[in-house]
Design an enzyme around this catalytic site. Structure first.
Site, PDB file in Angstrom:
ATOM      1  N   SER A  20       0.806  -1.224   0.000  1.00 41.83           N
ATOM      2  CA  SER A  20       0.000   0.000   0.000  1.00 41.83           C
ATOM      3  C   SER A  20       0.840   1.276   0.000  1.00 41.83           C
ATOM      4  O   SER A  20       1.859   1.373   0.700  1.00 41.83           O
ATOM      5  CB  SER A  20      -0.917   0.011   1.225  1.00 41.83           C
ATOM      6  OG  SER A  20      -1.613   1.242   1.243  1.00 41.83           O
ATOM      7  N   SER A  22      -0.652   4.059   0.958  1.00 40.42           N
ATOM      8  CA  SER A  22      -1.356   4.949   1.894  1.00 40.42           C
ATOM      9  C   SER A  22      -0.422   5.505   2.976  1.00 40.42           C
ATOM     10  O   SER A  22      -0.473   6.717   3.252  1.00 40.42           O
ATOM     11  CB  SER A  22      -2.539   4.228   2.533  1.00 40.42           C
ATOM     12  OG  SER A  22      -3.520   3.978   1.562  1.00 40.42           O
ATOM     13  N   LYS A  71     -14.024  -4.382   3.404  1.00 37.49           N
ATOM     14  CA  LYS A  71     -14.856  -3.169   3.285  1.00 37.49           C
ATOM     15  C   LYS A  71     -16.303  -3.401   3.696  1.00 37.49           C
ATOM     16  O   LYS A  71     -16.957  -2.486   4.178  1.00 37.49           O
ATOM     17  CB  LYS A  71     -14.800  -2.635   1.850  1.00 37.49           C
ATOM     18  CG  LYS A  71     -13.468  -2.014   1.550  1.00 37.49           C
ATOM     19  CD  LYS A  71     -13.390  -1.340   0.221  1.00 37.49           C
ATOM     20  CE  LYS A  71     -11.999  -0.745   0.096  1.00 37.49           C
ATOM     21  NZ  LYS A  71     -11.768  -0.047  -1.115  1.00 37.49           N
ATOM     22  N   GLY A 132     -16.223  -7.152 -11.484  1.00 33.87           N
ATOM     23  CA  GLY A 132     -16.152  -7.232 -10.029  1.00 33.87           C
ATOM     24  C   GLY A 132     -17.400  -6.616  -9.419  1.00 33.87           C
ATOM     25  O   GLY A 132     -18.074  -5.787 -10.064  1.00 33.87           O
ATOM     26  N   ALA A 133     -17.728  -7.068  -8.222  1.00 36.08           N
ATOM     27  CA  ALA A 133     -18.895  -6.508  -7.525  1.00 36.08           C
ATOM     28  C   ALA A 133     -18.622  -6.451  -6.025  1.00 36.08           C
ATOM     29  O   ALA A 133     -19.533  -6.498  -5.213  1.00 36.08           O
ATOM     30  CB  ALA A 133     -20.141  -7.339  -7.824  1.00 36.08           C
ATOM     31  N   ALA A 136     -15.176  -2.105  -3.442  1.00 36.56           N
ATOM     32  CA  ALA A 136     -14.712  -0.989  -4.269  1.00 36.56           C
ATOM     33  C   ALA A 136     -15.569  -0.878  -5.528  1.00 36.56           C
ATOM     34  O   ALA A 136     -15.943   0.235  -5.943  1.00 36.56           O
ATOM     35  CB  ALA A 136     -13.248  -1.190  -4.630  1.00 36.56           C
ATOM     36  N   TYR A 230      -2.813  -1.007  -8.260  1.00 37.89           N
ATOM     37  CA  TYR A 230      -1.672  -0.199  -8.699  1.00 37.89           C
ATOM     38  C   TYR A 230      -0.328  -0.853  -8.391  1.00 37.89           C
ATOM     39  O   TYR A 230       0.716  -0.249  -8.581  1.00 37.89           O
ATOM     40  CB  TYR A 230      -1.736   1.207  -8.096  1.00 37.89           C
ATOM     41  CG  TYR A 230      -1.829   1.209  -6.581  1.00 37.89           C
ATOM     42  CD1 TYR A 230      -0.702   1.045  -5.789  1.00 37.89           C
ATOM     43  CD2 TYR A 230      -3.055   1.365  -5.954  1.00 37.89           C
ATOM     44  CE1 TYR A 230      -0.793   1.041  -4.408  1.00 37.89           C
ATOM     45  CE2 TYR A 230      -3.159   1.353  -4.570  1.00 37.89           C
ATOM     46  CZ  TYR A 230      -2.017   1.190  -3.807  1.00 37.89           C
ATOM     47  OH  TYR A 230      -2.110   1.171  -2.434  1.00 37.89           O
TER      48      TYR A 230
END
Ligand SMILES: NC(=O)c1ccc[n+]([C@@H]2O[C@H](COP(=O)([O-])OP(=O)(O)OC[C@H]3O[C@@H](n4cnc5c(N)ncnc54)[C@H](OP(=O)(O)O)[C@@H]3O)[C@@H](O)[C@H]2O)c1
Length: 288
Positions: A20, A22, A71, A132-133, A136, A230
């Site tokens: 990550s 972040s 999530k 995708g579902a 995100a 990414y």
């Protein structure tokens, strides 16, 4: 960076988290704002999500970002959930408001901001194939239909999850028209032909998608592939898309934009966008 008894702690939870960016973005932002705060990434296994959220309360963690695969599961343990996050059943940001853990989502905003900057030729009205579902994907799909992208193909391994997403989109935005498909090569090929924008919201490169791109008879020159991932900077699937002439974008800019929104939710102050951009660009140069 000074760390002392008053340093506030912000964290990322998910699995994996080692890749990550972040920590780099938020620590640059804290330094720019001279905030006594640090940000670290914590891998959390799915069976420990509840304990992790209890731990946030016990340790008075100031704010949390949530990534795959948590999530949706974190939602059961929070005190409050914002309207948009509740609708798309996805939380990527948890703000500690005086001990209350409040779930928000900034993925959709981040995605739209980056799409506008990096693929300005893609316009509302263009058809979209969303692969995708998960958490995100739902946030991104909701942002797309709210911004005028009403024609959506949703391809997912668990078709029921795709249907659930189509239902919430069509109930929230009446103009939305969603077709739900599985991950068979033929249905993916038809959807690819019908769409201008592909948004890849899976955690893995999938054989049927790669096969469709490899065997695609015509050029993909007028199409855009947006991969939410990414790391690596160019996924196997994105490379195949580029080989066919299409534009492939990775999710680094989305990360940057959603982090700006999350920073502002965490701190209730304007994010130092320039300094975050510099940190982001340095990371980008290292990997491309
Ligand atoms: N750039 C950014 O700022 C940003 C922001 C958010 C997310 N992301 C990235 O986007 C990706 C998705 O995140 P998420 O939070 O939506 O994850 P998630 O909720 O765990 O959803 C994962 C998705 O991948 C599918 N999937 C997983 N393994 C699969 C397999 N072996 N075969 C077929 N499908 C499979 C799932 O299908 P099922 O429904 O069938 O399980 C689901 O659609 C992650 O790589 C994440 O890092 C990037």
């Amino acid at each position: 960076m000074k760390i002392d008894g008053q340093t506030r702690l912000y964290i990322l939870i998910g699995n994996p988290v080692a890749h990550s960016l972040s920590p780099l973005l938020y620590n640059a932002a804290f330094a720019a704002c001279r905030m006594n705060a640090i940000y670290v990434a914590c891998p959390v296994e799915p069976e420990h999500v509840g304990e992790a959220i209890e731990g946030l309360r016990a340790l008075n963690i100031a704010g949390v970002n949530v990534t795959s695969p948590h999530k949706e599961t974190v939602m059961a343990y929070l005190d409050q959930i914002s309207g948009e996050a509740a609708l798309v059943r996805s939380v990527n940001t948890i703000v500690n408001r005086a001990g209350k853990m409040v779930g928000e989502t900034t993925d959709g905003r981040g995605f739209m901001a980056d799409l506008g900057e990096r693929a300005p030729s893609v316009k509302p009205g263009d058809s979209v194939l969303l692969i995708g579902a998960g958490g995100a994907a739902r946030a991104v799909a909701f942002a797309l239909v709210q911004n005028g992208f009403h024609e959506l193909y949703i391809a997912n391994r668990t078709v029921g999850r795709g249907r659930f997403l189509a239902d919430i989109l069509q109930c929230s935005v009446h103009e939305a028209h969603c077709r739900v498909i599985g991950l068979g090569q033929e249905e993916l090929r038809d959807a690819l032909n019908a769409c201008r924008l592909l948004v890849y919201c899976l955690t893995v490169d999938l054989e049927p998608v790669k096969a469709v791109l490899q065997d695609h008879a015509s050029s993909l020159v007028d199409k855009v592939f947006y991969d939410l991932r990414y790391s690596p900077a160019v996924s196997e699937t994105a490379a195949l898309f580029r080989n066919r002439g299409g534009i492939a974008i990775n999710g680094r800019g989305m990360l940057y934009h959603q982090a700006i929104s999350a920073f502002e939710l965490f701190t209730e102050q304007r994010a130092p966008a320039e300094e975050m951009l510099t940190a982001y660009r340095k990371a980008h140069e290292r990997e491309i």
